[in-house]
Design an enzyme around this catalytic site. Structure first.
Site, PDB file in Angstrom:
ATOM      1  N   SER A  63       0.801  -1.236   0.000  1.00  0.00           N
ATOM      2  CA  SER A  63       0.000   0.000   0.000  1.00  0.00           C
ATOM      3  C   SER A  63       0.832   1.284   0.000  1.00  0.00           C
ATOM      4  CB  SER A  63      -0.929   0.024   1.209  1.00  0.00           C
ATOM      5  OG  SER A  63      -1.995  -0.856   1.002  1.00  0.00           O
ATOM      6  N   LYS A  66       0.290   3.322  -2.952  1.00  0.00           N
ATOM      7  CA  LYS A  66      -0.899   4.173  -3.123  1.00  0.00           C
ATOM      8  C   LYS A  66      -0.530   5.665  -3.095  1.00  0.00           C
ATOM      9  CE  LYS A  66      -3.986   0.742  -0.984  1.00  0.00           C
ATOM     10  NZ  LYS A  66      -4.563   0.291   0.296  1.00  0.00           N
ATOM     11  N   TYR A 188      -3.748  -2.544 -10.381  1.00  0.00           N
ATOM     12  CA  TYR A 188      -3.590  -2.276  -8.942  1.00  0.00           C
ATOM     13  C   TYR A 188      -2.649  -3.302  -8.285  1.00  0.00           C
ATOM     14  CZ  TYR A 188      -4.898  -2.393  -3.986  1.00  0.00           C
ATOM     15  OH  TYR A 188      -4.862  -2.429  -2.612  1.00  0.00           O
ATOM     16  N   TYR A 241      -4.985   3.845   8.005  1.00  0.00           N
ATOM     17  CA  TYR A 241      -6.355   3.302   8.101  1.00  0.00           C
ATOM     18  C   TYR A 241      -6.954   3.610   9.469  1.00  0.00           C
ATOM     19  CZ  TYR A 241      -3.778   1.107   4.433  1.00  0.00           C
ATOM     20  OH  TYR A 241      -2.951   0.925   3.367  1.00  0.00           O
ATOM     21  N   VAL A 259       1.336  -3.789   3.730  1.00  0.00           N
ATOM     22  CA  VAL A 259       1.301  -5.081   4.412  1.00  0.00           C
ATOM     23  C   VAL A 259       2.569  -5.921   4.176  1.00  0.00           C
ATOM     24  CG1 VAL A 259      -1.200  -5.305   4.690  1.00  0.00           C
ATOM     25  CG2 VAL A 259      -0.123  -6.130   2.582  1.00  0.00           C
TER      26      VAL A 259
END
Ligand code: DON
Length: 305
Positions: A63, A66, A188, A241, A259
């Site tokens: 992530s 992102k 993605y 998050y 992760v």
């Protein structure tokens, strides 16, 4: 500031801590990593670098990618992006479906999976050769042309795609995904599979230092100051998050986790820092990585607060 001494103290202090985290296995390929790996690389605005441990070893950025996809998307699309994605913390896990139903397919922010999937959909429309152009962008800002996708990780994610597929289907039903679902997922998963080390990541994140003007000679990768400001704000409020508040409380820097066990954080006027320790806490963030960064801002007495 003697950053090298501080990093060495942090490595020594974290090495004796009991790590209750678990390496991510929901993407089976990620489960193969050695849990005891640990590295940090810190790059200062004036150009000096400091490192400890396995900071040159590649891992799956997941992530953290992102942030790169958002930066590239904002460069291409500007504020139009915000018609399809919000800028509020979700307070929910990174892969939650719940809010999306209530909020009619508009993801809360670009760093939860749903938001990153919409960004991937936009980039598929904007880029001529999406996978090549995305990788070139990352290589350029990291100043390292050897960076690659990890085909095994991308394939492993596609094999166990169910939750991300559900998110994408739901958003397509609400009219917020234009491309075919598997095309969005393939792009993605590739962006998440990129393998980088702490040195490359801290270099790549220098584009967010000094209001996007860290290195004026690198015209292609310099961000508009407003974009840099906004991405930093999103990293602070949404980068972890449902643990973003905890990260701000304990560490006090904008940042982004993955992760694969990596975390990159920036002190906008001082440095960018990448840390890697694979075992994750129950919110999906590196347990020792967070502890190491907390020690960094405590020992240096430097944070954005
Ligand atoms: O889509 C996924 O679930 C992964 N490719 C990325 C998730 C992730 O890294 C969340 N970060 N803490």
């Amino acid at each position: 500031m003697n950053y090298q001494k501080i990093l060495e103290e942090i490595a020594a202090e974290t090495s004796v801590l009991k790590n209750t985290g678990k390496v991510a296995t929901y993407i089976p390929e990620l489960g193969k990593v050695e849990p005891s790996k640990f590295g940090i690389h810190l790059k200062c605005t004036e150009g000096k670098s400091y490192a400890v441990g396995d900071s040159n070893e590649h891992f799956s950025i997941q992530s953290i990618s992102k942030v790169f996809s958002l930066a590239l998307c904002l460069k291409h699309k500007g504020n139009h992006v915000w018609q399809r994605i919000g800028v509020e913390p979700s307070g929910d896990p990174f892969n939650s479906l719940v809010q999306l139903e209530y909020e009619k397919g508009i993801p809360r922010n670009p760093f939860i999976n749903a938001g990153a999937l919409v960004i991937a959909d936009i980039l598929l429309s904007e880029l001529k050769n999406p996978k090549k152009d995305f990788l070139d962008f990352v290589r350029n800002i990291a100043e390292d042309q050897s960076i690659e996708y990890d085909a095994k990780v991308a394939a492993s994610e596609m094999e166990y795609k169910y939750r991300n597929a559900a998110l994408t289907h739901l958003m397509k039903d609400f009219g917020n995904i234009n491309h075919d679902v598997d095309t969005v997922l393939d792009f993605y998963f590739h962006q998440c599979s990129i393998a980088m080390n702490c040195k490359q990541l801290s270099q790549a994140f220098t584009i967010f230092l000094n209001y996007g003007k860290y290195d004026l000679s690198k015209e292609a990768s310099v961000l508009n100051p407003v974009v840099a400001k906004r991405i930093n704000a999103l990293m602070l409020t949404c980068g972890f998050y449902d643990e973003s508040g905890e990260f701000a409380f304990r560490i006090g820097l904008p940042g982004k986790s993955g992760v694969g066990g990596g975390i990159v954080a920036i002190h906008p006027r001082h440095y960018s820092v990448a840390v890697w320790s694979p075992p994750l806490n129950n919110k999906g963030n590196s347990e020792l990585g967070m502890r190491a960064l907390e020690l960094l801002t405590t020992k240096t007495e430097q944070s954005v607060f």
